[in-house]
Design a protein around this motif. Structure first.
Motif, PDB file in Angstrom:
ATOM      1  N   LYS A  40       0.828  -1.210   0.000  1.00 10.24           N
ATOM      2  CA  LYS A  40       0.000   0.000   0.000  1.00 10.24           C
ATOM      3  C   LYS A  40       0.860   1.256   0.000  1.00 10.24           C
ATOM      4  N   LYS A  41       2.027   1.159   0.633  1.00  7.18           N
ATOM      5  CA  LYS A  41       2.918   2.322   0.697  1.00  7.18           C
ATOM      6  C   LYS A  41       3.429   2.728  -0.681  1.00  7.18           C
ATOM      7  N   ILE A  42       3.522   1.773  -1.589  1.00  6.67           N
ATOM      8  CA  ILE A  42       4.067   2.049  -2.927  1.00  6.67           C
ATOM      9  C   ILE A  42       3.315   3.189  -3.602  1.00  6.67           C
ATOM     10  N   ILE A  43       1.993   3.231  -3.414  1.00  2.12           N
ATOM     11  CA  ILE A  43       1.197   4.299  -4.018  1.00  2.12           C
ATOM     12  C   ILE A  43       0.877   5.408  -3.018  1.00  2.12           C
ATOM     13  N   ALA A  44       0.691   5.034  -1.730  1.00  2.00           N
ATOM     14  CA  ALA A  44       0.254   6.009  -0.735  1.00  2.00           C
ATOM     15  C   ALA A  44       1.327   7.037  -0.402  1.00  2.00           C
ATOM     16  N   VAL A  45       2.574   6.611  -0.265  1.00  2.42           N
ATOM     17  CA  VAL A  45       3.654   7.526   0.115  1.00  2.42           C
ATOM     18  C   VAL A  45       3.875   8.613  -0.948  1.00  2.42           C
ATOM     19  N   PRO A  46       4.021   8.245  -2.237  1.00  2.64           N
ATOM     20  CA  PRO A  46       4.165   9.313  -3.238  1.00  2.64           C
ATOM     21  C   PRO A  46       2.915  10.188  -3.358  1.00  2.64           C
ATOM     22  N   ALA A  47       1.736   9.598  -3.144  1.00  3.18           N
ATOM     23  CA  ALA A  47       0.501  10.386  -3.212  1.00  3.18           C
ATOM     24  C   ALA A  47       0.478  11.444  -2.110  1.00  3.18           C
ATOM     25  N   LEU A  48       0.943  11.044  -0.933  1.00  8.93           N
ATOM     26  CA  LEU A  48       0.996  11.972   0.201  1.00  8.93           C
ATOM     27  C   LEU A  48       2.008  13.086  -0.074  1.00  8.93           C
ATOM     28  N   TRP A  49       3.184  12.700  -0.574  1.00 16.13           N
ATOM     29  CA  TRP A  49       4.214  13.691  -0.890  1.00 16.13           C
ATOM     30  C   TRP A  49       3.728  14.666  -1.947  1.00 16.13           C
ATOM     31  N   TYR A  50       3.064  14.147  -2.955  1.00 14.86           N
ATOM     32  CA  TYR A  50       2.547  14.951  -4.068  1.00 14.86           C
ATOM     33  C   TYR A  50       1.564  16.008  -3.543  1.00 14.86           C
ATOM     34  N   ALA A  51       0.603  15.571  -2.710  1.00 16.53           N
ATOM     35  CA  ALA A  51      -0.424  16.488  -2.211  1.00 16.53           C
ATOM     36  C   ALA A  51       0.170  17.592  -1.358  1.00 16.53           C
ATOM     37  N   LYS A  52       1.227  17.262  -0.623  1.00 22.07           N
ATOM     38  CA  LYS A  52       1.827  18.231   0.285  1.00 22.07           C
ATOM     39  C   LYS A  52       2.773  19.196  -0.414  1.00 22.07           C
ATOM     40  N   ASN A  53       3.405  18.777  -1.516  1.00 24.83           N
ATOM     41  CA  ASN A  53       4.512  19.545  -2.082  1.00 24.83           C
ATOM     42  C   ASN A  53       4.262  20.188  -3.446  1.00 24.83           C
ATOM     43  N   ILE A  54       3.345  19.645  -4.250  1.00 26.32           N
ATOM     44  CA  ILE A  54       3.149  20.185  -5.596  1.00 26.32           C
ATOM     45  C   ILE A  54       2.239  21.414  -5.547  1.00 26.32           C
TER      46      ILE A  54
END
Length: 571
Positions: free
Chosen positions: A289-303
């Motif tokens: 689950k982390k494979i998709i969740a971690v980048p999704a979280l980073w994306y929402a916070k940083n882009i």
């Protein structure tokens, strides 16, 4: 006599206006033993009208102060608005107020009457009963000669024609409506005197800024004793909306699922907690689950929010991750308004990119309270929006935000010196730093007294640091110390409920926060970095005096309580 919304000048007029609207069967809703109880607009108005008539029979006169001890509910509103009809001045009391502040406020305002809803509130007031001529209780009875029952005073077998005009004609725009005691984060509370004009101007400006329809559903969890939720609640009432009251802030997550609101007013603290739990849940998730969740979280916070929707991967993240997060919030929210304190930019960006834009606003109790707010049709990320229609704002030479308008308080009660310190030539000196851009959006850059200076002459942005620390998953709150010190330190308030779930001992907890603070420090200059920290043994609460009713840390009290530990780290 019918009134147009534009013709309202007092809260009594608001009830006249509402009495001509079609009755909404789910106007106000509250939980009783786990079941929803609904009052229609007609029932709500009838209870308010009858209570006002009975208050007059009890001898309540125009200008009398009436304290309200109650959790937020339709009955809180009925009591408050009945006061407004008879010209009495309502004085709301936060239900978990520290006793020293309660004693001071009661002595200062000299309230003659009190509404007490809930037996637990009676325990708070009981030591002070001698101060009152009459105590009106609800949901319990007391053996007091001066006690009356609220149910008896707002219900009647007799049929009444709801002629609110008979009350409204005696209430004027410059009459005092309420005294609201500020939270006293730096000292004793001050009673903010607000007039009918102050509150009505805010309701009208809110109506010009936000568009709501009869299909909107509101979940209210903030205390009505706080002017932010109270003023917005008056606006909701004017729109005849369906309003659902949370029975407990700890139950908000469940009620979001149950009520599925379209409108929610909130404070950053709730958003910080939700964000922290999301981070913690993802950290504990299986690797797959982390494979998709971690980048999704980073994306929402940083882009950046103006770029994020254009990136192809956003659609995948939205479908697999973000839509699930939106369902946690009930799935129907179209308008979320945040006030009461500064919202961290990263958290704001996160929720916006997930699909839940937050309309951040700015104000003070002294401004009744809104000075500026973002809105769906006038929004700029990281700003606190455009100035409200009837409010003027200018920036002083020193960078301080000054505000003027029909919303600015009358005075501080019984404190002319404090009044003169902040009101000069009708301008309210807010104590906040900021600037207006070319399009009229207001940006807050800090608070004059909270940009602390170390003994080395370096300025430290304590609020920014505190907001970053509060993003640590196991942190409930944080206080940064720098003023006059040789280096920066912090008091961290762990979320001990989450700590227990993680099964961390004190040593492991200390190591965890040390590592997390190192990550925070990477984004700050050398002189701003946190060198040492203290782990608080207990949660900061209103009842222990370490938090204000508006959910801000009370700095002077915490510094006092942890003085020995602070002294030790600076030896």
């Amino acid at each position: 006599m019918k009134l147009k919304f534009s013709e309202l000048t007092t809260l009594a007029d608001l009830l006249v206006y509402l009495s001509w609207q079609e009755s909404n069967k789910n106007f106000t809703n509250f939980l009783n033993n786990g079941d929803w109880v609904s009052h229609s607009t007609k029932i709500f108005l009838t209870k308010t009208f009858i209570l006002a008539k009975n208050l007059k029979k009890l001898g309540v006169k125009k200008g009398d102060k009436i304290a309200i001890f109650s959790d937020s509910s339709p009955y809180w509103l009925v009591c408050d608005l009945a006061c407004q009809l008879v010209g009495a001045i309502s004085v709301p009391m936060f239900t978990n107020i520290a006793d020293e502040n309660l004693k001071y406020q009661l002595q200062d305002c000299q309230a003659k009457y009190a509404f007490v809803i809930g037996s637990n509130k009676w325990q708070i007031l009981k030591p002070h009963v001698k101060n009152f001529e009459c105590i009106i209780t609800h949901d319990f009875k007391i053996r007091q000669e001066k006690a009356r029952n609220l149910s008896d005073l707002m219900n009647s077998e007799k049929h009444y024609e709801l002629n609110f005009n008979q009350f409204a004609k005696h209430i004027k725009a410059d009459d005092i409506a309420t005294i609201i005691y500020t939270s006293g984060s730096t000292g004793k509370p001050k009673g903010v005197v607000l007039t009918q004009r102050n509150l009505i101007s805010q309701i009208k400006d809110t109506a010009k800024t936000f568009t709501l329809t009869k299909d909107d559903v509101v979940l209210s969890y903030l205390p009505l004793a706080h002017i932010f939720e109270r003023m917005v609640m008056y606006f909701y009432l004017s729109k005849n909306l369906s309003i659902y009251f949370a029975d407990d802030v700890l139950n908000v997550a469940n009620l979001l699922q149950e009520v599925k609101p379209t409108v929610l007013t909130t404070v950053p603290r709730l958003l910080e907690k939700i964000y922290g739990k999301i981070n913690l849940k993802i950290a504990d998730a299986p690797f797959a689950k982390k494979i998709i969740a971690v980048p999704a979280l980073w994306y929402a916070k940083n882009i950046a929010i103006n770029i994020a929707p254009k990136i192809p991967v956003k659609r995948l993240f939205q479908k697999l991750i973000y839509n699930r997060l939106l369902k946690v919030m009930g799935g129907n929210i179209r308008l979320m308004i945040s006030g009461g304190a500064a919202l961290d930019t990263d958290i704001n960006r996160f929720f916006t990119n997930v699909g839940l834009p937050i309309m951040e606003g700015y104000g003070l109790t002294e401004a009744a309270p809104v000075i500026a707010a973002n809105a769906p049709n006038a929004y700029k990320f990281a700003s606190v929006g455009k100035v409200f229609p009837s409010v003027e704002v200018k920036i002083s030479e020193s960078g301080e935000i000054l505000a003027k308008g029909p919303n600015i308080m009358h005075s501080y009660y019984n404190d002319s010196k404090a009044t003169d310190d902040v009101l000069k030539n009708k301008w309210l000196y807010t104590g906040d730093m900021g600037h207006l851009d070319d399009e009229g959006f207001l940006f807050i850059t800090g608070r004059i007294k909270e940009l602390q200076k170390t003994s080395n002459g370096k300025y430290v942005p304590t609020i920014i640091l505190e907001n970053k620390l509060k993003q640590i998953s196991l942190a409930d709150n944080a206080l940064v110390i720098a003023d006059g010190k040789k280096f920066v330190s912090a008091i961290i308030f762990p979320d001990y409920k989450l700590v227990k779930e993680q099964k961390l001992n004190l040593k492991a907890l200390d190591e965890y926060f040390s590592a997390e603070i190192d990550k925070v420090n990477k984004n700050f200059n050398h002189w701003e970095k946190i060198q040492r920290f203290i782990l608080a043994k207990n949660e900061a609460t209103i009842s222990n005096g370490e938090m204000t009713p508006s959910m801000k840390l009370r700095r002077y009290k915490i510094m006092e309580n942890y003085s020995k530990q602070i002294e030790k780290i600076y030896q």
